[in-house]
Scaffold this motif. Structure first.
Motif, PDB file in Angstrom:
ATOM      1  N   ASP A  89     -13.900  12.914  -1.736  1.00  0.00           N
ATOM      2  CA  ASP A  89     -12.581  12.015  -0.794  1.00  0.00           C
ATOM      3  C   ASP A  89     -11.202  12.533  -1.520  1.00  0.00           C
ATOM      4  OD1 ASP A  89     -10.617  10.241  -0.162  1.00  0.00           O
ATOM      5  OD2 ASP A  89     -11.862   8.302  -0.300  1.00  0.00           O
TER       6      ASP A  89
ATOM      7  N   THR B  22       1.030  -1.284  -0.018  1.00  0.00           N
ATOM      8  CA  THR B  22      -0.145  -0.093  -0.017  1.00  0.00           C
ATOM      9  C   THR B  22       0.820   1.167  -0.136  1.00  0.00           C
ATOM     10  OG1 THR B  22      -1.731   1.090   1.188  1.00  0.00           O
ATOM     11  CG2 THR B  22      -0.177   0.087   2.586  1.00  0.00           C
TER      12      THR B  22
ATOM     13  N   ARG C 196     -11.009   6.478   7.449  1.00  0.00           N
ATOM     14  CA  ARG C 196     -12.255   5.849   7.652  1.00  0.00           C
ATOM     15  C   ARG C 196     -12.922   6.598   8.879  1.00  0.00           C
ATOM     16  NH1 ARG C 196      -9.495   0.206   7.509  1.00  0.00           N
ATOM     17  NH2 ARG C 196      -8.125   1.569   6.214  1.00  0.00           N
TER      18      ARG C 196
ATOM     19  N   LYS D 237      -1.860   9.322   2.703  1.00  0.00           N
ATOM     20  CA  LYS D 237      -1.208   9.343   1.518  1.00  0.00           C
ATOM     21  C   LYS D 237      -0.695  10.594   1.038  1.00  0.00           C
ATOM     22  CE  LYS D 237      -4.535   6.023   1.536  1.00  0.00           C
ATOM     23  NZ  LYS D 237      -5.360   5.564   2.667  1.00  0.00           N
TER      24      LYS D 237
HETATM   25  N1  F0G Z   1     -10.483   6.764   0.454  1.00  0.00           N
HETATM   26  C1  F0G Z   1      -9.369   6.306  -0.231  1.00  0.00           C
HETATM   27  C2  F0G Z   1      -9.569   6.867  -1.725  1.00  0.00           C
HETATM   28  C3  F0G Z   1      -8.408   5.274   0.503  1.00  0.00           C
HETATM   29  O1  F0G Z   1      -7.613   4.795  -0.632  1.00  0.00           O
HETATM   30  C4  F0G Z   1      -8.266   4.914   1.491  1.00  0.00           C
HETATM   31  C5  F0G Z   1      -7.402   4.067   2.027  1.00  0.00           C
HETATM   32  C6  F0G Z   1      -9.307   5.440   2.509  1.00  0.00           C
HETATM   33  C7  F0G Z   1     -10.209   6.456   1.989  1.00  0.00           C
HETATM   34  C8  F0G Z   1      -9.405   5.122   4.030  1.00  0.00           C
HETATM   35  O2  F0G Z   1      -8.567   5.890   4.587  1.00  0.00           O
HETATM   36  O3  F0G Z   1      -7.021   4.236   5.370  1.00  0.00           O
HETATM   37  O4  F0G Z   1      -6.758   6.419   6.424  1.00  0.00           O
HETATM   38  O5  F0G Z   1      -8.793   4.768   7.091  1.00  0.00           O
HETATM   39  N2  F0G Z   1      -6.656   3.429   1.314  1.00  0.00           N
HETATM   40  C9  F0G Z   1      -5.559   2.495   1.623  1.00  0.00           C
HETATM   41  C10 F0G Z   1      -5.236   1.567   0.560  1.00  0.00           C
HETATM   42  C11 F0G Z   1      -5.754   1.660   2.911  1.00  0.00           C
HETATM   43  O6  F0G Z   1      -4.179   0.860   0.741  1.00  0.00           O
HETATM   44  O7  F0G Z   1      -5.442   2.054  -0.682  1.00  0.00           O
HETATM   45  P1  F0G Z   1      -7.656   5.308   5.737  1.00  0.00           P
END
Ligand code: F0G
Length: 459
Positions: free
Chosen positions: A216, A51, A102, A259
């Protein structure tokens, strides 16, 4: 690649040694992990592309900020720094910190969704959709059809199909749509951006029906780079200006700072509406922590504040980041490896259905490929296919998704292009030997989120 620097726009001050392993060692480790890359020990991984979330290397300024953590229960100075960063860079008045993305999705869903509502989005992210469903809502996919086709080359595969949204409004009525949740650089589509023109069109349509847009915001800086590169009229604008303009089309944002913001933990919910803010603040206190820390330590909020500024301080940071991903993608494309096109912002998505065309989907081609790549090279990727899709609740059968992918997500500022060469060489070597791979059989199947815990045997 107008703005890309020739090499990394940073130098390395601290290093973390990684363990070199043999093929025999990795074969044993993979077997012990039940052929599921999530169950590997990270110390057994050479290049970890599971990730890009929370795996960034922080800067010296961010680490220095960690020492300035004000760990007061209420009113920590680091909260005010983070609040100011969100206000200045993203342009929202009210900021609620959360432990990660989340946490923000949870609060938003609880505040805004009533039983029987519909929440349209440009594809879903699993945690976002689960929170919508837990609040009584139903997710509706309104992304352009091209996003579901791995080899259709379109510059903005993250775009919304406005006619799909109009159709939904006609069917269920605008009153049943609390907001539209739109992602930048859509993760599940392969890190594909949305265009500014599409966002502006969506805003216009939403104004007509008095609908709110929640962004988002997780990969907005990455999305801004694609707008600058691909959309007419943006070449002379800075990433900072483009980011601000993207956000100007939204009423609120949810954000995983793990990210774009270059931190290991953190997130927020931000908005301009005071009534929504007050409601969200109360829920934050119940589920995350007091509204001036939201589940984060003061030092974490300081790292977020500094990371937000750093992500847009100049255009070189993001240009290098995206171009590294493009570099790996180009090498694979040149070798004829089937990947999702065009190359997205945060990783390479290998089309496992094509790569292992002799392995049927009930033998989990993407999981098979993930396990084989680890054994080949110590590179860890993530399955995004049949195992992740789960079973149909009504029929009990596997859901067979159109996209059966192996994701190689690139952490920010962690690996050099020499590492990318190792990854490319390994994938290409595996492609030559692909006929030897026969698929996997699931031997342990958890009921929920099976991709995290499922175990397999080699066929
Ligand atoms: N929105 C997007 C577009 C994401 O890619 C992620 C997490 C979340 C929300 C949730 O955020 O993990 O901080 O609670 N993506 C990770 C991934 C886990 O591996 O793509 P989070």
């Amino acid at each position: 690649m107008m703005n890309a620097p020739q090499a990394e726009p940073f130098k390395i001050k601290v290093v973390e040694p990684i363990k070199m392993t043999t093929r025999e060692y990795r074969m044993a480790a993979m077997k012990e992990a039940g052929y599921n890359t999530y169950l590997l020990k990270s110390e057994d991984v050479y290049i970890d592309l599971l990730t890009d979330s929370g795996t960034s290397a922080m800067s010296d300024s961010q680490w220095a900020g960690m020492m300035l953590g004000d760990e007061a229960y209420a009113g920590s100075r680091n909260f005010f720094n983070m609040e100011k960063a969100v206000q200045e860079v993203y342009g929202f008045k009210y900021v609620i910190p959360t432990h990660q993305g989340r946490g923000a999705e949870h609060i938003l869903s609880k505040c805004a969704i009533r039983q029987g509502d519909y929440i349209p989005g440009n594809m879903y992210f699993p945690s976002t959709r689960v929170h919508q469903e837990l609040a009584g809502g139903t997710f509706v996919d309104i992304i352009v059809d091209e996003a579901h086709e791995p080899d259709v080359n379109h510059p903005f595969k993250g775009n919304v199909d406005l006619s799909k949204l109009e159709k939904l409004i006609a069917e269920v009525g605008a009153k049943r749509i609390p907001y539209i949740h739109i992602a930048t650089c859509v993760n599940m589509a392969g890190g594909q951006p949305i265009s500014m023109a599409n966002l502006a069109g969506l805003r216009e349509l939403c104004n007509k029906y008095k609908l709110r847009i929640v962004l988002d915001n997780t990969r907005t800086v990455e999305n801004a780079y694609f707008i600058k590169e691909r959309e007419p009229g943006f070449q002379n604008k800075s990433i900072k200006e483009i980011v601000r303009e993207i956000c100007s089309h939204a009423d609120a944002v949810t954000m995983s700072c793990k990210k774009d913001s270059l931190v290991n933990i953190g997130g927020f919910l931000a908005m301009n509406d005071e009534h929504f803010y007050r409601k969200a603040q109360s829920l934050c206190i119940i589920y995350e922590g007091l509204h001036t820390y939201g589940g984060l330590a003061g030092r974490d909020m300081e790292a977020v504040a500094r990371g937000i500024y750093e992500s847009v301080a100049d255009d070189f940071h993001i240009a290098w980041r995206i171009e590294q991903v493009q570099y790996l993608g180009e090498r694979l494309i040149r070798a004829g490896i089937p990947i999702v096109l065009p190359v997205g912002g945060h990783g390479i998505f290998i089309d496992a259905k094509k790569f292992l065309s002799h392995v049927s989907q009930d033998k989990f081609p993407a999981e098979t490929l993930a396990a084989a790549l680890y054994v080949e090279s110590g590179v860890r990727g993530m399955e995004s296919g049949t195992v992740s899709a789960g079973r149909d609740k009504k029929t009990g059968e596997h859901k067979y998704p159109k996209l059966e992918l192996l994701r190689l997500a690139i952490p920010r500022r962690v690996y050099t292009n020499s590492h990318m060469n190792v990854v490319a060489d390994a994938v290409i070597k595996l492609y030559d030997k692909r006929k030897a791979l026969k698929g996997l059989k699931m031997t342990f199947e958890p009921e929920e989120m099976r991709f995290f815990h499922a175990r397999f045997e080699n066929l």
